[in-house]
Design a protein around this motif. Structure first.
Motif, PDB file in Angstrom:
ATOM      1  N   ARG A  41     -10.516   3.963  -0.151  1.00  7.99           N
ATOM      2  CA  ARG A  41      -9.253   4.502   0.353  1.00  7.99           C
ATOM      3  C   ARG A  41      -8.059   3.876  -0.359  1.00  7.99           C
ATOM      4  O   ARG A  41      -8.048   2.671  -0.632  1.00  7.99           O
ATOM      5  N   ASP A  42      -7.036   4.708  -0.598  1.00  8.61           N
ATOM      6  CA  ASP A  42      -5.791   4.166  -1.134  1.00  8.61           C
ATOM      7  C   ASP A  42      -4.987   3.567   0.014  1.00  8.61           C
ATOM      8  O   ASP A  42      -5.402   3.613   1.181  1.00  8.61           O
ATOM      9  N   ALA A  43      -3.837   3.012  -0.312  1.00  6.31           N
ATOM     10  CA  ALA A  43      -3.048   2.305   0.702  1.00  6.31           C
ATOM     11  C   ALA A  43      -2.657   3.217   1.856  1.00  6.31           C
ATOM     12  O   ALA A  43      -2.708   2.821   3.031  1.00  6.31           O
ATOM     13  N   GLY A  44      -2.255   4.459   1.564  1.00  2.28           N
ATOM     14  CA  GLY A  44      -1.881   5.382   2.627  1.00  2.28           C
ATOM     15  C   GLY A  44      -3.055   5.738   3.514  1.00  2.28           C
ATOM     16  O   GLY A  44      -2.918   5.833   4.746  1.00  2.28           O
ATOM     17  N   GLN A  45      -4.201   5.951   2.922  1.00  2.00           N
ATOM     18  CA  GLN A  45      -5.392   6.274   3.703  1.00  2.00           C
ATOM     19  C   GLN A  45      -5.844   5.081   4.550  1.00  2.00           C
ATOM     20  O   GLN A  45      -6.289   5.248   5.691  1.00  2.00           O
ATOM     21  N   GLN A  46      -5.727   3.884   4.001  1.00  2.00           N
ATOM     22  CA  GLN A  46      -6.062   2.695   4.774  1.00  2.00           C
ATOM     23  C   GLN A  46      -5.137   2.554   5.976  1.00  2.00           C
ATOM     24  O   GLN A  46      -5.580   2.224   7.086  1.00  2.00           O
ATOM     25  N   ASP A  47      -3.854   2.824   5.759  1.00  2.00           N
ATOM     26  CA  ASP A  47      -2.891   2.738   6.853  1.00  2.00           C
ATOM     27  C   ASP A  47      -3.186   3.778   7.929  1.00  2.00           C
ATOM     28  O   ASP A  47      -3.114   3.488   9.131  1.00  2.00           O
ATOM     29  N   ASP A 420      -9.236  -9.332   7.177  1.00  2.00           N
ATOM     30  CA  ASP A 420      -9.209  -9.396   5.714  1.00  2.00           C
ATOM     31  C   ASP A 420      -9.575 -10.778   5.185  1.00  2.00           C
ATOM     32  O   ASP A 420     -10.275 -10.905   4.164  1.00  2.00           O
TER      33      ASP A 420
END
Length: 436
Positions: A41-47, A420
């Motif tokens: 996932r990219d940052a937006g998808q992770q968010d 994390d």
């Protein structure tokens, strides 16, 4: 990205609130199914995924605040049945869809390394934290976990006849009323994993079920590891390589270990018929080191005999996780300063140090440790020991205090497993072959 879910306010009606929760979590699953695997996932998808999970977990917590007591009564037939942790979790998943992951969802998680999982075990932690916080339900659940596991009941007659048994990673051998449990998970220096936890619970049950055993004794076997070839090792703690690979179960290992065999050593085997638990005294023989879970394990024994060149450590804070019930128990045994030095600072305490005497009862020359351990077992064979250890346990760690601690631990540990910092640390530790 905009808000992913519309989360309703629950109304306090058990059936209506369950339907609302199921509808919201079903929508969440559709969103998650439309995303790439977690590691891709990219940052937006992770968010987006993080906000979906946060919204659903807030709703689950709200549901359990209102309905946990009723839910547990339904799961246990108004406390007439005694399911163990996995049965409770998966029955709750069937009873209230979306409250906790199903068995199929947990199985799917096992196909990923820890960093690639969706983190569904956190929802199990939310459930068990809520249940253990309730005096009636929590007490019933703790007592249920003190019952013998089916494997133990199947093997009890065989062990009673032969006085010895091989369980895979634990060997049992009874001599003169003392049953020795020898741990030989030697491919990883006796680090703990799912299988060892299962074998240990069976072994502890068999000691407590056996009419000929007066004392249980735990010792590590000689190792085949190149650095420790031929040397006995007590425990290297949790198998961080398995944790990195996603093979350490929250329910079957991290939670069941505390409520299962460790608590059975402390409180005995619960017969389930209203009579007191069956208790027996225990001796731990610590050689080389008791790291992490090994140090946790030593804390529950009546007598700890340590080799003069052995050490104790609790590096869980450096790894990012909570060291079981050590935060509850170590302060009583060693005082607040030493507990903080070990748990927060990672201090290694050698048995021969002055502070080492706060962690063990006797320090022995490694060449004489077998004789010292045998004398300790003989002392604990006295008839009045069991009654007195029961009274000491009630004074030292009342069941209510343990239950309340475990209620907090259940949620905190589940979240820490997926933080994390932990994911990064266990990856580095796994690459270097470390445990803890």
């Amino acid at each position: 990205m905009t808000a992913a879910l519309t989360v309703p306010t629950l109304r306090g009606d058990r059936a209506a609130d369950a339907r609302a929760l199921s509808e919201v979590t079903a929508g969440a699953e559709e969103i998650l199914a439309g995303l790439p695997p977690r590691v891709d996932r990219d940052a937006g998808q992770q968010d987006l995924a993080a906000r979906v999970h946060a919204d659903c977990r807030a709703l689950r917590e709200e549901f359990l605040r209102a309905h946990a007591a009723q839910l547990y009564r339904e799961l246990t037939g108004d406390h007439t049945r005694r399911p163990r942790l996995p049965e409770v979790a998966y029955a709750a998943a069937d009873l209230v869809p979306g409250l906790v992951p199903t068995a199929a969802q947990i199985a799917a998680e096992l196909r990923h390394e820890q960093a690639g999982k969706e983190g569904r075990e956190i929802d199990q932690g939310i459930l068990f934290g809520a249940l253990l916080a309730l005096p009636d339900a929590g007490e019933h659940l703790v007592e249920s976990m003190l019952g013998p596991v089916p494997r133990s009941l199947e093997l009890a007659d065989l062990f009673a006849r032969k006085g010895q048994l091989e369980l895979g990673s634990v060997r049992l051998s009874r001599t003169g009323g003392v049953t020795r449990l020898e741990v030989h998970n030697d491919h990883c220096l006796n680090a703990e994993d799912n299988q060892l936890a299962e074998d240990m619970e069976t072994a502890v049950d068999l000691v407590l079920l056996d009419g000929e055993t007066r004392v249980g004794m735990l010792r590590g076997a000689p190792m085949s590891h190149p650095r420790y070839a031929g040397r006995r090792v007590f425990s290297a703690g949790i198998n961080l390589r398995d944790l990195h690979r996603g093979r350490i179960s929250y329910v079957d290992f991290l939670l069941a270990r505390e409520l299962g065999y460790l608590n059975k050593i402390v409180r005995g085997l619960h017969p389930g018929d209203g009579s007191p638990p069956v208790q027996k005294p225990w001796v731990a023989v610590v050689e080389s080191f008791a790291i992490g879970g090994g140090a946790q394990l030593a804390m529950v024994f009546d007598r700890v005999v340590a080799a003069a060149d052995a050490y104790f450590s609790l590096p869980a804070a450096q790894e990012g996780i909570v060291p079981g019930a050590s935060n509850l128990r170590l302060i009583r045994r060693a005082g607040s300063r030493l507990a903080r030095q070990m748990i927060l600072g990672g201090r290694k305490v050698w048995a021969h140090e002055t502070d080492g005497r706060l962690l063990c009862d006797e320090v022995a020359d490694p060449r004489e440790i077998e004789a010292v351990a045998a004398r300790a077992a003989e002392q604990l064979s006295a008839p009045a020991v069991v009654a007195n250890r029961r009274m000491l346990g009630l004074a030292e760690e009342p069941p209510q205090r343990f239950r309340e601690y475990m209620a907090a631990f259940a949620g905190v540990q589940a979240y820490r497993m997926y933080s994390d910092d932990v994911l990064g640390k266990v990856e580095r530790a796994a690459l270097h072959g470390m445990n803890g």
